[in-house]
Each structure stands twice: as C-alpha cells, then as structure tokens.
Design a protein around this motif. Structure first.
Motif, PDB file in Angstrom:
ATOM      1  N   ALA A   1      -7.138  17.118  17.656  1.00 27.43           N
ATOM      2  CA  ALA A   1      -6.822  18.360  16.956  1.00 27.43           C
ATOM      3  C   ALA A   1      -6.093  18.103  15.646  1.00 27.43           C
ATOM      4  N   SER A   2      -5.386  16.978  15.547  1.00 29.48           N
ATOM      5  CA  SER A   2      -4.605  16.669  14.344  1.00 29.48           C
ATOM      6  C   SER A   2      -5.311  15.707  13.406  1.00 29.48           C
ATOM      7  N   SER A   3      -6.477  15.203  13.798  1.00 29.13           N
ATOM      8  CA  SER A   3      -7.111  14.116  13.044  1.00 29.13           C
ATOM      9  C   SER A   3      -7.505  14.530  11.631  1.00 29.13           C
ATOM     10  N   TYR A   4      -7.929  15.786  11.459  1.00 27.13           N
ATOM     11  CA  TYR A   4      -8.321  16.241  10.119  1.00 27.13           C
ATOM     12  C   TYR A   4      -7.111  16.246   9.187  1.00 27.13           C
ATOM     13  N   GLY A   5      -5.983  16.718   9.679  1.00 19.74           N
ATOM     14  CA  GLY A   5      -4.766  16.685   8.882  1.00 19.74           C
ATOM     15  C   GLY A   5      -4.340  15.267   8.551  1.00 19.74           C
ATOM     16  N   ILE A   6      -4.493  14.365   9.509  1.00 18.78           N
ATOM     17  CA  ILE A   6      -4.161  12.962   9.260  1.00 18.78           C
ATOM     18  C   ILE A   6      -5.033  12.422   8.133  1.00 18.78           C
ATOM     19  N   TYR A   7      -6.313  12.777   8.152  1.00 24.50           N
ATOM     20  CA  TYR A   7      -7.203  12.321   7.079  1.00 24.50           C
ATOM     21  C   TYR A   7      -6.754  12.866   5.724  1.00 24.50           C
ATOM     22  N   LEU A   8      -6.401  14.143   5.669  1.00 26.25           N
ATOM     23  CA  LEU A   8      -6.041  14.764   4.398  1.00 26.25           C
ATOM     24  C   LEU A   8      -4.757  14.197   3.810  1.00 26.25           C
ATOM     25  N   PHE A   9      -3.789  13.864   4.659  1.00 24.02           N
ATOM     26  CA  PHE A   9      -2.460  13.514   4.174  1.00 24.02           C
ATOM     27  C   PHE A   9      -2.161  12.016   4.155  1.00 24.02           C
ATOM     28  N   HIS A  10      -3.002  11.214   4.812  1.00 22.85           N
ATOM     29  CA  HIS A  10      -2.577   9.828   5.055  1.00 22.85           C
ATOM     30  C   HIS A  10      -2.483   8.976   3.801  1.00 22.85           C
ATOM     31  N   SER A  11      -3.262   9.287   2.764  1.00 22.24           N
ATOM     32  CA  SER A  11      -3.309   8.382   1.605  1.00 22.24           C
ATOM     33  C   SER A  11      -1.935   8.232   0.962  1.00 22.24           C
ATOM     34  N   LEU A  12      -1.232   9.336   0.768  1.00 20.90           N
ATOM     35  CA  LEU A  12       0.090   9.236   0.147  1.00 20.90           C
ATOM     36  C   LEU A  12       1.067   8.518   1.058  1.00 20.90           C
ATOM     37  N   ALA A  13       0.977   8.766   2.356  1.00 23.51           N
ATOM     38  CA  ALA A  13       1.860   8.077   3.298  1.00 23.51           C
ATOM     39  C   ALA A  13       1.619   6.568   3.254  1.00 23.51           C
ATOM     40  N   VAL A  14       0.349   6.158   3.193  1.00 27.05           N
ATOM     41  CA  VAL A  14       0.019   4.727   3.167  1.00 27.05           C
ATOM     42  C   VAL A  14       0.451   4.090   1.850  1.00 27.05           C
ATOM     43  N   TYR A  15       0.074   4.686   0.715  1.00 25.58           N
ATOM     44  CA  TYR A  15       0.319   4.047  -0.574  1.00 25.58           C
ATOM     45  C   TYR A  15       1.807   4.003  -0.906  1.00 25.58           C
ATOM     46  N   TYR A  16       2.505   5.099  -0.676  1.00 26.88           N
ATOM     47  CA  TYR A  16       3.934   5.098  -1.000  1.00 26.88           C
ATOM     48  C   TYR A  16       4.720   4.298   0.032  1.00 26.88           C
ATOM     49  N   GLY A  17       4.253   4.288   1.274  1.00 30.13           N
ATOM     50  CA  GLY A  17       4.880   3.425   2.265  1.00 30.13           C
ATOM     51  C   GLY A  17       4.715   1.959   1.915  1.00 30.13           C
ATOM     52  N   ALA A  18       3.498   1.573   1.494  1.00 30.70           N
ATOM     53  CA  ALA A  18       3.247   0.187   1.087  1.00 30.70           C
ATOM     54  C   ALA A  18       4.094  -0.185  -0.128  1.00 30.70           C
ATOM     55  N   TYR A  19       4.277   0.774  -1.028  1.00 25.11           N
ATOM     56  CA  TYR A  19       5.105   0.519  -2.222  1.00 25.11           C
ATOM     57  C   TYR A  19       6.544   0.211  -1.833  1.00 25.11           C
ATOM     58  N   TYR A  20       7.097   0.976  -0.908  1.00 23.70           N
ATOM     59  CA  TYR A  20       8.484   0.743  -0.503  1.00 23.70           C
ATOM     60  C   TYR A  20       8.633  -0.507   0.357  1.00 23.70           C
ATOM     61  N   LEU A  21       7.544  -1.011   0.908  1.00 20.89           N
ATOM     62  CA  LEU A  21       7.600  -2.246   1.688  1.00 20.89           C
ATOM     63  C   LEU A  21       7.386  -3.489   0.824  1.00 20.89           C
ATOM     64  N   LEU A  22       7.124  -3.310  -0.462  1.00 19.62           N
ATOM     65  CA  LEU A  22       6.878  -4.469  -1.322  1.00 19.62           C
ATOM     66  C   LEU A  22       8.052  -5.439  -1.333  1.00 19.62           C
ATOM     67  N   ASN A  23       9.265  -4.922  -1.309  1.00 17.50           N
ATOM     68  CA  ASN A  23      10.451  -5.773  -1.369  1.00 17.50           C
ATOM     69  C   ASN A  23      10.940  -6.210   0.007  1.00 17.50           C
ATOM     70  N   PHE A  24      10.213  -5.836   1.031  1.00 19.07           N
ATOM     71  CA  PHE A  24      10.562  -6.252   2.394  1.00 19.07           C
ATOM     72  C   PHE A  24       9.919  -7.607   2.656  1.00 19.07           C
ATOM     73  N   LYS A  25      10.725  -8.638   2.729  1.00 19.69           N
ATOM     74  CA  LYS A  25      10.224 -10.005   2.894  1.00 19.69           C
ATOM     75  C   LYS A  25       9.842 -10.247   4.346  1.00 19.69           C
TER      76      LYS A  25
END
Length: 368
Positions: free
Chosen positions: A309-333
C-alpha cells in the motif's frame, strides 16, 4: 477475475524496493556514470553487478503490470472516469515531481561536487537548460503516453472493448517471438545511440531510446495477458523452475556481454549478444517473479499489506532520501558495505513512514 491478485501487488512492491536498491548501489558502485547524483569514494564492484542486474528487468515488469491492470480499469470505469483516476494518480504526481522534486535531485549533482550555486539560481537557470531531468518521474510521463495510446486504440477497437471470454494458454512461440521483437528494437536503436543514452531535450518526455519501444511491448504484453486470463486460477501461470534456470543463465550471459560493451561496444556481434541477453533476462525475470509470487507470496496480510500500500509513495519520494542521505554519508569513513545498508534502510523506512502519514490526509491519500 473479480478476485484481487495480491501476488501482483506484492511483486510490484518488491520491484519498487529494487529500484531503491539500485539507486543506493549506484552511489557505491565502481564505474558509476559521471553524472550520477552522488558518487561516494567508498566503492565496490559488488554494487556494480547489483546495478547491472537490477537495471534490466525492473521497468519491464513495471510496464507489464501497468498494462495488465490498465484495460480492465478502462472497461470498468469508462474513458472519463479512467482518465480522472489517472490524472489524480499519475499526471498530478508527475507534474509536481518534475517541478518540485526533480530540481533538488539534480541540484545534488553540483552540491556533492562542491560546485553548486544558490538553489533558486540553479532552478531558474541550469535546471531548465543544461541540467533538465525528470529524475524518477520519467516513468510517469512514459506511462501517461502509453495510456494515451491505449485510449486511442480502445475507442476504435471492439476487441479491446470486449471482456476476456476464456482462458488461453500462450503459444510456445510467444516468448521466442516477443524476445526477438524486443531484442530487434534494442539492437536497431543501438545502431544510432549508445546503450545507456537518455534523451531529455523534449521536456515532456524523457526516455532511453533503446528501451522505449521495448517498454511499449511489455505494456502491450500486459494487456494481452489480461485479455487471455493469464495468472487466474483457470489461466496460464508460468512454471517456476524452468524460468528460474533461464533467468540465472541469462543473467550470467548478460553480465558477460555487458562487460564487453565498454571496450567493444561498436562491434555488431557484441551488440547482438548484449541485446539478446538483455531481453531474455528481462522476460525470464518477469516470468520467474510472477511464478514465485503466485506460489509463495499471494496474500494481503501483515508486512505485505502495508508495504504494498505504501510502495507508490516510496517510489515518489525515495530519490531525495537516497541522494541527500548519500551526500551526508560522504564524510562517514566506512566500508560501502556498511554505508549502503544504512542508506537503504533509512531511505525506505523514512519514505514508508512519510507515505503512511500523508495518507491520513484525504486529498493526498487519493493520490498515494
């Protein structure tokens, strides 16, 4: 035919999860596309193989399922109500996504490389010129186009307007003919475009020229499957073991040819092998997924009910969560095998929770 096919809902939910897995893996793969949103220096070939394998079947399955459910919806609701629903569920999220969610995704390309101007300056300038993209929302644009094509044929075709009458088993030649057709389109377009080319200059439609015709055929195959009562109790259901074997073998063959494409991508035998392997792998994965979920995950309880039931919302919103999450993990060694699971879990859970929360608002719930 009136019974809900929960296994198809669950299969679609898994495919959307794999979309998130692929986008997370792109951040940590070796040989990532130079334009990818965030490229972490912590990389592994493992994620390269994950990306190559997931990339092949996921959208073919999505377009097949869209076609499978499109015609019965059109017959049940009629043209006006059908398009009222698609406007709410597809067109509005597409427009909102392109205007408001795609720009911050593209902004991350510059931000993660330390070259970002102010956001409003970027949105008003570069985004609409050299860096336009629909991000993950390209799928909704193509889907709208396919619905328009279906609607046009529906108006003039009594066969499309008639309900399915009896179950029909597919001919043994159908997979061969279908794979030949999709591979032929893929190979033909490869004579004019490199394999992973994206075209975005038309704004309203963003697509990969090698795959657009392939996706249209999968959409048509979904329509044909519904018309012939595939996957119903009385109808055709693919056998798991033979299709699983074909899927695994074709995956290995595809990885082999894919590895040859970079140094020898202009050689016709390599292009031919890559086209055939790509399309055998895509089709066999679709059949394997349907067979597996039909047998083992055909329920609507517990986890699968909420996740589907939530999968469509996950598809719509996930890109920003992934890209900005990956950005904040750049300095995590840390190893990519630590960072990628953290990013995946946090992205899926945050979008899942956000979707559940937004669905409490009646207007938004009708979209999600």
């Amino acid at each position: 035919m009136n019974q809900r096919m929960y296994f198809l809902d669950n299969l679609r939910a898994l495919v959307i999860f794999l979309v998130v897995v692929m986008h997370v893996s792109l951040c940590y793969m070796k040989y990532a596309p130079s334009w990818w949103f965030v490229i972490d220096p912590a990389q592994s070939m493992f994620f390269t193989y994950v990306v190559m394998l997931i990339d092949v079947p996921i959208m073919a399955i999505m377009f097949f399922l869209a076609g499978y459910f499109a015609l019965p919806s059109l017959q049940k609701h009629g043209m006006h109500r059908f398009w009222a629903g698609k406007l709410r569920r597809i067109v509005i999220p597409w427009v909102i996504g392109v205007l408001f969610l795609s720009p911050p995704a593209m902004y991350m390309i510059l931000l993660s490389r330390g070259k970002a101007p102010g956001y409003m300056e970027f949105w008003a300038g570069q985004f609409w010129t050299s860096m336009f993209s629909q991000s993950v929302f390209w799928f909704l644009g193509i889907l709208t186009l396919f619905y328009l094509i279906l609607s046009g044929f529906y108006r003039i075709s009594p066969r499309l307007q008639s309900p399915p009458r009896m179950s029909r088993m597919p001919s043994p030649l159908l997979p061969i003919l279908f794979i030949t057709a999709t591979a032929g389109i893929f190979l033909g377009m490869n004579q004019f475009f490199p394999v992973d080319t994206w075209i975005s200059r038309y704004y309203l439609i963003v697509f990969q020229p090698l795959r657009l015709g392939v996706y249209l055929l999968y959409f048509w195959l979904g329509i044909l499957a519904w018309k012939r009562n595939w996957f119903t109790r009385q109808g055709y259901t693919p056998k798991l073991f033979p299709w699983l074997v074909v899927c695994l073998v074709s995956a290995v063959v595809y990885l082999t040819f894919k590895g040859m494409m970079a140094p020898r991508g202009n050689e016709f035998p390599i292009q031919l092998g890559n086209a055939l392997a790509f399309n055998v792998f895509a089709y066999s994965t679709l059949m394997t997924g349907v067979a597996l979920f039909r047998r083992a995950i055909n329920n609507s309880g517990g986890f699968w009910k909420s996740f589907s039931a939530s999968s469509y919302g996950i598809y719509l919103f996930h890109s920003l969560a992934v890209y900005y999450g990956a950005y904040y993990l750049l300095n995590f060694k840390a190893s990519p095998f630590i960072k990628a699971p953290i990013l995946l879990i946090c992205s899926v859970l945050s979008c899942w929770v956000l979707t559940v929360a937004l669905k409490k608002v009646k207007v938004i719930a009708r979209i999600l």
